[in-house]
Design a protein around this motif. Structure first.
Motif, PDB file in Angstrom:
ATOM      1  N   LEU A  62       0.829  -1.199   0.000  1.00 45.66           N
ATOM      2  CA  LEU A  62       0.000   0.000   0.000  1.00 45.66           C
ATOM      3  C   LEU A  62       0.870   1.257   0.000  1.00 45.66           C
ATOM      4  O   LEU A  62       0.601   2.211  -0.743  1.00 45.66           O
ATOM      5  CB  LEU A  62      -0.930  -0.002   1.216  1.00 45.66           C
ATOM      6  CG  LEU A  62      -1.752   1.272   1.445  1.00 45.66           C
ATOM      7  CD1 LEU A  62      -2.660   1.569   0.260  1.00 45.66           C
ATOM      8  CD2 LEU A  62      -2.564   1.162   2.735  1.00 45.66           C
ATOM      9  N   ASP A  63       1.910   1.259   0.820  1.00 41.27           N
ATOM     10  CA  ASP A  63       2.813   2.418   0.854  1.00 41.27           C
ATOM     11  C   ASP A  63       3.434   2.655  -0.520  1.00 41.27           C
ATOM     12  O   ASP A  63       3.557   3.808  -0.966  1.00 41.27           O
ATOM     13  CB  ASP A  63       3.914   2.198   1.889  1.00 41.27           C
ATOM     14  CG  ASP A  63       3.397   2.276   3.320  1.00 41.27           C
ATOM     15  OD1 ASP A  63       2.298   2.826   3.531  1.00 41.27           O
ATOM     16  OD2 ASP A  63       4.098   1.774   4.230  1.00 41.27           O
TER      17      ASP A  63
ATOM     18  N   ARG B 185       0.677   3.983  -2.965  1.00 42.61           N
ATOM     19  CA  ARG B 185       0.377   5.384  -2.648  1.00 42.61           C
ATOM     20  C   ARG B 185       1.502   6.310  -3.113  1.00 42.61           C
ATOM     21  O   ARG B 185       1.264   7.448  -3.515  1.00 42.61           O
ATOM     22  CB  ARG B 185       0.153   5.554  -1.153  1.00 42.61           C
ATOM     23  CG  ARG B 185      -1.252   5.162  -0.711  1.00 42.61           C
ATOM     24  CD  ARG B 185      -1.437   5.368   0.777  1.00 42.61           C
ATOM     25  NE  ARG B 185      -2.846   5.335   1.142  1.00 42.61           N
ATOM     26  CZ  ARG B 185      -3.291   5.037   2.351  1.00 42.61           C
ATOM     27  NH1 ARG B 185      -2.443   4.740   3.320  1.00 42.61           N
ATOM     28  NH2 ARG B 185      -4.590   5.047   2.603  1.00 42.61           N
TER      29      ARG B 185
ATOM     30  N   THR C  42      -5.890   2.256  -7.958  1.00 43.86           N
ATOM     31  CA  THR C  42      -6.800   2.112  -6.826  1.00 43.86           C
ATOM     32  C   THR C  42      -6.368   0.875  -6.055  1.00 43.86           C
ATOM     33  O   THR C  42      -6.092  -0.170  -6.647  1.00 43.86           O
ATOM     34  CB  THR C  42      -8.261   1.951  -7.282  1.00 43.86           C
ATOM     35  OG1 THR C  42      -8.674   3.127  -7.979  1.00 43.86           O
ATOM     36  CG2 THR C  42      -9.184   1.733  -6.088  1.00 43.86           C
TER      37      THR C  42
ATOM     38  N   ASP D 296     -10.361   4.210   4.700  1.00 45.95           N
ATOM     39  CA  ASP D 296      -9.218   3.604   5.387  1.00 45.95           C
ATOM     40  C   ASP D 296      -9.578   2.812   6.638  1.00 45.95           C
ATOM     41  O   ASP D 296      -8.715   2.167   7.219  1.00 45.95           O
ATOM     42  CB  ASP D 296      -8.199   4.684   5.761  1.00 45.95           C
ATOM     43  CG  ASP D 296      -7.451   5.204   4.543  1.00 45.95           C
ATOM     44  OD1 ASP D 296      -6.971   4.371   3.758  1.00 45.95           O
ATOM     45  OD2 ASP D 296      -7.352   6.433   4.377  1.00 45.95           O
TER      46      ASP D 296
ATOM     47  N   ARG E  68      -6.838   6.848  -7.361  1.00 45.54           N
ATOM     48  CA  ARG E  68      -5.644   7.218  -6.600  1.00 45.54           C
ATOM     49  C   ARG E  68      -5.925   7.266  -5.093  1.00 45.54           C
ATOM     50  O   ARG E  68      -5.448   8.126  -4.380  1.00 45.54           O
ATOM     51  CB  ARG E  68      -5.061   8.548  -7.101  1.00 45.54           C
ATOM     52  CG  ARG E  68      -4.610   8.464  -8.556  1.00 45.54           C
ATOM     53  CD  ARG E  68      -3.946   9.742  -9.044  1.00 45.54           C
ATOM     54  NE  ARG E  68      -3.486   9.556 -10.423  1.00 45.54           N
ATOM     55  CZ  ARG E  68      -4.230   9.849 -11.493  1.00 45.54           C
ATOM     56  NH1 ARG E  68      -5.443  10.343 -11.346  1.00 45.54           N
ATOM     57  NH2 ARG E  68      -3.742   9.652 -12.712  1.00 45.54           N
ATOM     58  N   GLN E  69      -6.730   6.287  -4.655  1.00 48.63           N
ATOM     59  CA  GLN E  69      -7.069   6.152  -3.239  1.00 48.63           C
ATOM     60  C   GLN E  69      -7.134   4.669  -2.886  1.00 48.63           C
ATOM     61  O   GLN E  69      -7.265   3.819  -3.743  1.00 48.63           O
ATOM     62  CB  GLN E  69      -8.446   6.767  -2.944  1.00 48.63           C
ATOM     63  CG  GLN E  69      -8.568   8.249  -3.187  1.00 48.63           C
ATOM     64  CD  GLN E  69      -9.968   8.722  -2.892  1.00 48.63           C
ATOM     65  OE1 GLN E  69     -10.431   8.679  -1.753  1.00 48.63           O
ATOM     66  NE2 GLN E  69     -10.678   9.177  -3.907  1.00 48.63           N
ATOM     67  N   ARG E  70      -7.088   4.410  -1.570  1.00 47.62           N
ATOM     68  CA  ARG E  70      -7.395   3.084  -1.062  1.00 47.62           C
ATOM     69  C   ARG E  70      -8.861   3.088  -0.605  1.00 47.62           C
ATOM     70  O   ARG E  70      -9.353   4.095  -0.089  1.00 47.62           O
ATOM     71  CB  ARG E  70      -6.497   2.734   0.125  1.00 47.62           C
ATOM     72  CG  ARG E  70      -6.708   1.281   0.616  1.00 47.62           C
ATOM     73  CD  ARG E  70      -7.581   1.188   1.813  1.00 47.62           C
ATOM     74  NE  ARG E  70      -6.926   1.711   2.998  1.00 47.62           N
ATOM     75  CZ  ARG E  70      -6.092   0.993   3.752  1.00 47.62           C
ATOM     76  NH1 ARG E  70      -5.835  -0.263   3.475  1.00 47.62           N
ATOM     77  NH2 ARG E  70      -5.540   1.537   4.829  1.00 47.62           N
TER      78      ARG E  70
END
Length: 202
Positions: free
Chosen positions: A133-134, A137, A146, A168, A195-197
């Motif tokens: 995830l890091d 992002r 995504t 989140d 461009r998000q989780r």
């Protein structure tokens, strides 16, 4: 829409493939083993870490779905992260959706994986998922991505077609793999988390 799914024979990948087919999409299923895939899927035997193959796949796709995952023991950490980098670096104009883990979801500002009661069996896998995830992002605006974390418990079940989402924090405790696929295809068709989780639960 042309959708390429890496890990197409896995628990989540196979359901994403099935859901995409029922919606009439043009689906390419990519596996390392070259195993059988449902009728109507263009099957491709390839490794997500192969840059030339990843570039060809992305060039012929509107969306690339990464449904690959790290080893439960954490043993293939570098390989898994390298595969994600390869897919991200060879996207071209395609969009990347990553099947993530739940360990990086936040409760009261703390990651689930950092909770003392987080199961040891899943900890190594969850820490690598958080690292993924890091990395994703960190792509920022350089890619159309995504990252989709499931609920803490995901397993085969029933397709209800209904779910709740959050960004989140957990949206609930569980989700069926079938409804996860529904949420994935809904996000592909009508993007709400570019461009998000995000995460989803039943």
């Amino acid at each position: 829409m042309k959708i390429a799914v890496y890990g197409a024979s896995g628990m989540i990948g196979s359901r994403v493939v099935a859901e995409a087919l029922t919606r009439g999409h043009d689906v390419t299923g990519i596996t390392r083993s070259g195993g059988a895939l449902p009728e109507g899927v263009r099957a491709l035997q390839a490794d997500a870490g192969d840059a030339e193959s990843a570039k060809r796949v992305a060039a012929d796709a509107d969306v690339v779905v990464s449904a690959i995952g790290p080893s439960r023991t954490g043993g293939d950490r570098r390989e898994f992260l390298a595969q994600l980098r390869t897919l991200a670096e060879n996207l071209g104009d395609a969009r990347l959706l990553v099947v993530g883990g739940a360990g990086s979801l936040l409760v009261n500002g703390h990651r689930l994986v950092d909770d003392p009661e987080f199961p040891d069996l899943y900890k190594a896998e969850a820490l690598i998922g958080a690292e993924a995830l890091d990395y994703i992002r960190g792509l920022g605006d350089s890619a159309d991505w995504t990252f989709f974390s499931p609920a803490p418990v995901i397993q085969p079940g029933t397709r209800t077609g209904t779910y709740k989402t959050e960004a989140d924090s957990p949206a609930g405790d569980t989700i069926s793999a079938e409804d996860y696929a529904v949420a994935m295809l809904d996000e592909i068709e009508k993007p709400a988390y570019r461009r998000q989780r995000f995460t989803a639960a039943n």
